[in-house]
Write a protein that holds these residues in place. Structure first.
Motif, PDB file in Angstrom:
ATOM      1  N   UNK A  11       0.830  -1.219   0.000  1.00 39.03           N
ATOM      2  CA  UNK A  11       0.000   0.000   0.000  1.00 39.03           C
ATOM      3  C   UNK A  11       0.857   1.260   0.000  1.00 39.03           C
ATOM      4  N   UNK A  12       2.039   1.187   0.638  1.00 38.75           N
ATOM      5  CA  UNK A  12       2.931   2.348   0.668  1.00 38.75           C
ATOM      6  C   UNK A  12       3.412   2.683  -0.747  1.00 38.75           C
ATOM      7  N   UNK A  13       3.705   1.644  -1.539  1.00 39.34           N
ATOM      8  CA  UNK A  13       4.141   1.861  -2.923  1.00 39.34           C
ATOM      9  C   UNK A  13       3.012   2.466  -3.761  1.00 39.34           C
ATOM     10  N   UNK A  14       1.758   2.085  -3.420  1.00 38.32           N
ATOM     11  CA  UNK A  14       0.587   2.508  -4.201  1.00 38.32           C
ATOM     12  C   UNK A  14       0.072   3.884  -3.773  1.00 38.32           C
ATOM     13  N   UNK A  15      -0.025   4.130  -2.417  1.00 42.23           N
ATOM     14  CA  UNK A  15      -0.682   5.342  -1.899  1.00 42.23           C
ATOM     15  C   UNK A  15       0.278   6.370  -1.310  1.00 42.23           C
ATOM     16  N   UNK A  16       1.506   5.975  -1.038  1.00 48.91           N
ATOM     17  CA  UNK A  16       2.450   6.900  -0.399  1.00 48.91           C
ATOM     18  C   UNK A  16       2.633   6.552   1.078  1.00 48.91           C
ATOM     19  N   UNK A  17       3.260   7.476   1.802  1.00 47.53           N
ATOM     20  CA  UNK A  17       3.650   7.213   3.201  1.00 47.53           C
ATOM     21  C   UNK A  17       2.457   7.011   4.133  1.00 47.53           C
ATOM     22  N   UNK A  18       1.353   7.761   3.919  1.00 43.37           N
ATOM     23  CA  UNK A  18       0.197   7.697   4.825  1.00 43.37           C
ATOM     24  C   UNK A  18      -0.801   6.676   4.293  1.00 43.37           C
ATOM     25  N   UNK A  19      -1.037   5.612   5.110  1.00 49.77           N
ATOM     26  CA  UNK A  19      -1.877   4.478   4.661  1.00 49.77           C
ATOM     27  C   UNK A  19      -3.124   4.405   5.536  1.00 49.77           C
ATOM     28  N   UNK A  20      -4.326   4.391   4.945  1.00 51.22           N
ATOM     29  CA  UNK A  20      -5.557   4.274   5.756  1.00 51.22           C
ATOM     30  C   UNK A  20      -5.646   2.890   6.418  1.00 51.22           C
ATOM     31  N   UNK A  21      -6.038   2.877   7.686  1.00 51.18           N
ATOM     32  CA  UNK A  21      -6.176   1.615   8.435  1.00 51.18           C
ATOM     33  C   UNK A  21      -7.260   0.748   7.808  1.00 51.18           C
ATOM     34  N   UNK A  58       7.394  -0.434  14.859  1.00 50.41           N
ATOM     35  CA  UNK A  58       7.500  -0.662  13.412  1.00 50.41           C
ATOM     36  C   UNK A  58       6.607   0.307  12.629  1.00 50.41           C
ATOM     37  N   UNK A  59       5.483   0.711  13.242  1.00 53.53           N
ATOM     38  CA  UNK A  59       4.576   1.684  12.609  1.00 53.53           C
ATOM     39  C   UNK A  59       4.166   2.736  13.636  1.00 53.53           C
ATOM     40  N   UNK A  60       3.657   3.874  13.135  1.00 56.75           N
ATOM     41  CA  UNK A  60       3.095   4.885  14.039  1.00 56.75           C
ATOM     42  C   UNK A  60       1.859   5.494  13.373  1.00 56.75           C
ATOM     43  N   UNK A  61       1.075   6.249  14.146  1.00 59.92           N
ATOM     44  CA  UNK A  61      -0.183   6.826  13.668  1.00 59.92           C
ATOM     45  C   UNK A  61       0.014   8.335  13.513  1.00 59.92           C
ATOM     46  N   UNK A  62       0.283   8.844  12.276  1.00 62.06           N
ATOM     47  CA  UNK A  62       0.481  10.298  12.115  1.00 62.06           C
ATOM     48  C   UNK A  62      -0.789  11.093  12.417  1.00 62.06           C
ATOM     49  N   UNK A  63      -1.954  10.514  12.053  1.00 58.53           N
ATOM     50  CA  UNK A  63      -3.247  11.094  12.466  1.00 58.53           C
ATOM     51  C   UNK A  63      -4.256   9.958  12.581  1.00 58.53           C
ATOM     52  N   UNK A  64      -5.379  10.226  13.222  1.00 56.11           N
ATOM     53  CA  UNK A  64      -6.355   9.165  13.512  1.00 56.11           C
ATOM     54  C   UNK A  64      -6.804   8.466  12.235  1.00 56.11           C
ATOM     55  N   UNK A  65      -6.776   7.122  12.260  1.00 55.91           N
ATOM     56  CA  UNK A  65      -7.260   6.313  11.145  1.00 55.91           C
ATOM     57  C   UNK A  65      -6.227   6.076  10.060  1.00 55.91           C
ATOM     58  N   UNK A  66      -4.993   6.535  10.260  1.00 52.11           N
ATOM     59  CA  UNK A  66      -3.937   6.355   9.250  1.00 52.11           C
ATOM     60  C   UNK A  66      -2.663   5.810   9.906  1.00 52.11           C
ATOM     61  N   UNK A  67      -1.884   5.063   9.116  1.00 50.29           N
ATOM     62  CA  UNK A  67      -0.620   4.485   9.604  1.00 50.29           C
ATOM     63  C   UNK A  67       0.530   4.899   8.697  1.00 50.29           C
ATOM     64  N   UNK A  68       1.726   4.969   9.288  1.00 49.10           N
ATOM     65  CA  UNK A  68       2.951   5.176   8.499  1.00 49.10           C
ATOM     66  C   UNK A  68       4.022   4.237   9.023  1.00 49.10           C
ATOM     67  N   UNK A  69       4.832   3.713   8.108  1.00 46.08           N
ATOM     68  CA  UNK A  69       5.925   2.831   8.525  1.00 46.08           C
ATOM     69  C   UNK A  69       7.107   3.668   9.012  1.00 46.08           C
ATOM     70  N   UNK A  70       7.831   3.115   9.968  1.00 39.46           N
ATOM     71  CA  UNK A  70       9.000   3.831  10.510  1.00 39.46           C
ATOM     72  C   UNK A  70      10.186   3.622   9.586  1.00 39.46           C
TER      73      UNK A  70
END
Length: 685
Positions: free
Chosen positions: A634-644, A673-685
């Motif tokens: 999903x990171x390759x497809x949508x970028x750094x911010x991935x919807x949960x 390994x991951x963090x939540x930049x804003x509610x409902x979204x994930x980003x890999x470290x």
């Protein structure tokens, strides 16, 4: 001695010249052989038996107890008058075997005992390094050149006040005579205490031959010793001036170990005959297992493992310096009231050097070692903890789950490397902790959940659990037939306490185990090696239904070493120097019993050692791998911010439940390994 002391003790002391004459006769008539042996072997002291002196001259013996300093000095002077092949000016007199009247507990010492010869039994809690101490100084008078000799008998350094020529002060130090000195702290034996008594401590001062390398081994922290010495007072200095309070100190004359570990117990010829007869008995295993804890019903596998634990494997030292431990560590995890504490207490009674501690009242320093300020000689000294004090014995740790992770972390080195390393203050030391550990803990929620996974309910760090050879779960499940037997057993014990007296007494069991540990060092036969190798290879390479990304590892090299130790212990039970195929089978059976209880995955039915070793089973690792793969795509497809929501949707399509996805995402957040930049979204470290 002043008049007051003489009146208080009620006996007039012999004149010094008379004492010297009587001692000269005593050494020439009674102790001549002993004295010649001491001189020829180069020893710095002669040890004499008080009973012999008392039989030779009762008056002299009484004087020795009441005025030890003067009488021992007279004894040493008398030796110098005896013609011996070498110079004996520095030969010290040590006295052992004092009467019971001189034996006191530390708490019973009072001011009227000052200056008297006492006997104290206790445990060495800590000891300082050996340091030189000045005993005699020589000063020169700058005016007349006269040499003034001065004995240094007090804690503070003394200088001459005046010279015969009239000069006062500022004398030149010309030379000093020094001896080796060491201080240690002696603590009362816990067995001698009642109820809520706290064990009392006293400082003990050792010097000269009492701190030689051979003598020093006897006074290692944790050893039980008997100290014969003179009670002295030491002034307390407060803000540069003397206080009216005084500290007490034992100036040691003689010290001996009274402690026994498995290797110290003396076994008589009669005992050896009984031991050999029992070893040939075909029912030797059953008899020994029955004697482990006769008052506790059932738990046959646990008792068998405790018997093997007490026997121990064989420690091996290789040429490259690597040491393989021989001690078998056992962990019991069980419901409250299931008899764990009773088993621990029983084992600490059977083991000659057994220690029992409870996790709620123990710290990392208390269980390994601590560095404390030395009040007697200054500087810092080591104080041994429970694992070091139980060296060559068994340490039973109850309520281990109540210890903090920081405190249990201090045990890792002691459990595997069998040593405790300290690098604090100015002390860098490694203490030996060749200790067998038997630990008990409660499940995470107080009681086992029969429908949950057992390994997840053990509330201990995986790195600590992995160091135990055997882990037993003790469940308290209602079963009518079993409950009737347990209730009958307990009620019968209350009615007649000695009804279940085993065939082997505790004292004989202790001697049997000690004999096995002292005399038997079994080696693995080829058929035993084949049995263990076949089991290990087969279990590790069992066919799996699918080639999963994270395959379950049923057993690791740590369990292989555990099998060897248990096989050796099984051979020791028969006092055999060969480990046979039957011994290997017994060890495999016990290990499989534990792995099926603790290491089996409910989802797959397979044994997974990672459930114990890392806390994350293979099935969980596989799911985590899948979520990470989804996040990567999903990171390759949508970028750094991935919807949960997108992660959950794809994971559910691949067979995971929504609850599993949420749990894995939370775990990945916790480990970073991951963090939540804003509610409902994930980003890999």
């Amino acid at each position: 001695m002043g008049e007051k002391d003489i009146t208080a003790k009620g006996i007039m002391m012999l004149e010094a010249t008379e004492q010297i004459e009587r001692f000269k006769e005593f050494f020439e008539e009674i102790e001549k052989k002993n004295m010649l042996e001491a001189v020829s072997s180069g020893r710095a002291s002669i040890t004499t038996d008080f009973a012999k002196l008392s039989a030779f001259d009762p008056k002299l013996a009484v004087d020795l107890l009441d005025y030890p300093e003067e009488v021992i000095k007279a004894a040493e002077l008398s030796i110098r008058e005896i013609e011996l092949p070498t110079d004996v000016n520095k030969l010290r007199v040590r006295v052992k075997n004092l009467p019971e009247s001189q034996k006191l507990m530390i708490r019973e010492i009072r001011s009227n005992h000052l200056g008297r010869l006492l006997v104290l039994d206790g445990i060495v809690r800590r000891k300082s390094d050996v340091r030189p101490q000045v005993i005699k100084t020589e000063f020169e008078c700058p005016n007349c050149g006269r040499i003034i000799s001065l004995l240094q008998t007090e804690a503070t350094f003394k200088e001459p006040r005046s010279c015969s020529c009239g000069r006062k002060g500022n004398f030149r130090l010309m030379g000093k005579e020094m001896v080796d000195a060491q201080s240690m702290v002696l603590e009362e034996n816990p067995e001698m205490l009642e109820g809520g008594d706290q064990p009392k401590r006293i400082g003990v001062f050792l010097k000269e031959d009492l701190v030689s390398p051979i003598s020093e081994k006897r006074t290692n922290p944790g050893n039980r010793v008997r100290v014969v010495g003179i009670l002295k007072d030491v002034p307390v200095i407060k803000q540069g001036s003397r206080s009216t309070n005084y500290e007490l100190l034992i100036d040691t004359n003689y010290i001996e170990t009274i402690d026994e570990d498995f290797y110290d117990i003396n076994i008589s010829k009669e005992d050896e005959e009984r031991i050999m007869a029992l070893a040939k008995d075909p029912r030797v295993y059953d008899k020994l297992v029955a004697a482990i804890a006769p008052s506790i019903y059932g738990y046959e596998k646990v008792k068998e493992s405790l018997m093997l634990q007490l026997m121990g494997g064989v420690q091996k030292k290789r040429s490259d310096g690597i040491v393989s431990r021989g001690d078998i560590h056992v962990l019991l995890v069980g419901d409250p009231g299931s008899g764990k504490s009773q088993l621990l207490k029983r084992v600490s009674v059977i083991a000659p050097k057994g220690r029992y501690v409870s996790g709620g009242g123990v710290s990392g320093a208390g269980i390994t070692a601590a560095v404390v300020k030395d009040e007697i000689l200054g500087g810092w000294s080591l104080e041994a903890g429970a694992l070091v004090l139980a060296n060559n014995g068994v340490c039973s740790i109850d309520e281990m789950d109540k210890m903090s992770e920081e405190d249990t972390g201090a045990m890792h080195e002691a459990l595997e490397q069998q040593s405790v390393s300290i690098a604090k203050a100015n002390i860098q030391a490694t203490l030996m902790a060749r200790t067998t550990v038997l630990a008990a803990a409660n499940p995470k929620f107080g009681r086992f959940d029969p429908y949950g996974n057992i390994a997840e309910q053990i509330n201990l760090p995986p790195a600590l659990i992995n160091r135990f050879d055997l882990i037993f779960t003790i469940k308290d499940m209602p079963q009518k037939e079993n409950d009737e037997k347990i209730a009958g057993h307990i009620l019968q014990l209350h009615q007649t306490p000695d009804v279940h007296e085993p065939e082997i007494s505790t004292e004989f069991l202790k001697k049997y185990i000690s004999y096995a540990r002292q005399k038997v060092r079994p080696f693995l036969e080829d058929n035993a090696i084949d049995e263990i190798k076949e089991f290990y290879v087969q279990l590790r390479n069992r066919a799996v239904s699918d080639e999963r990304a994270a395959r379950a590892i049923p057993i690791s090299a740590r369990q292989l070493e555990a099998l060897v130790r248990m096989s050796e212990a099984s051979a020791k039970v028969r006092l055999s120097d060969k480990v046979t195929r039957e011994d290997a089978k017994r060890a495999i059976e016990l290990l499989m019993y534990c792995l099926m209880e603790v290491g089996r995955e409910k989802e797959t039915g397979q044994i997974d050692i990672d459930r114990i070793a890392t806390g994350i089973p293979a099935s969980q690792r596989e799911k985590m791998f899948l979520i990470k793969q989804i996040l990567d795509d999903l990171e390759k497809e949508l970028g750094k911010t991935i919807p949960v929501e997108d992660v959950a949707r794809i994971a559910v399509e691949k067979g995971l439940s929504k609850a599993e996805v949420d749990e894995i995402i939370e775990r990945l957040k916790r480990i970073g390994d991951v963090y939540e930049p804003r509610y409902g979204f994930l980003s890999r470290v």
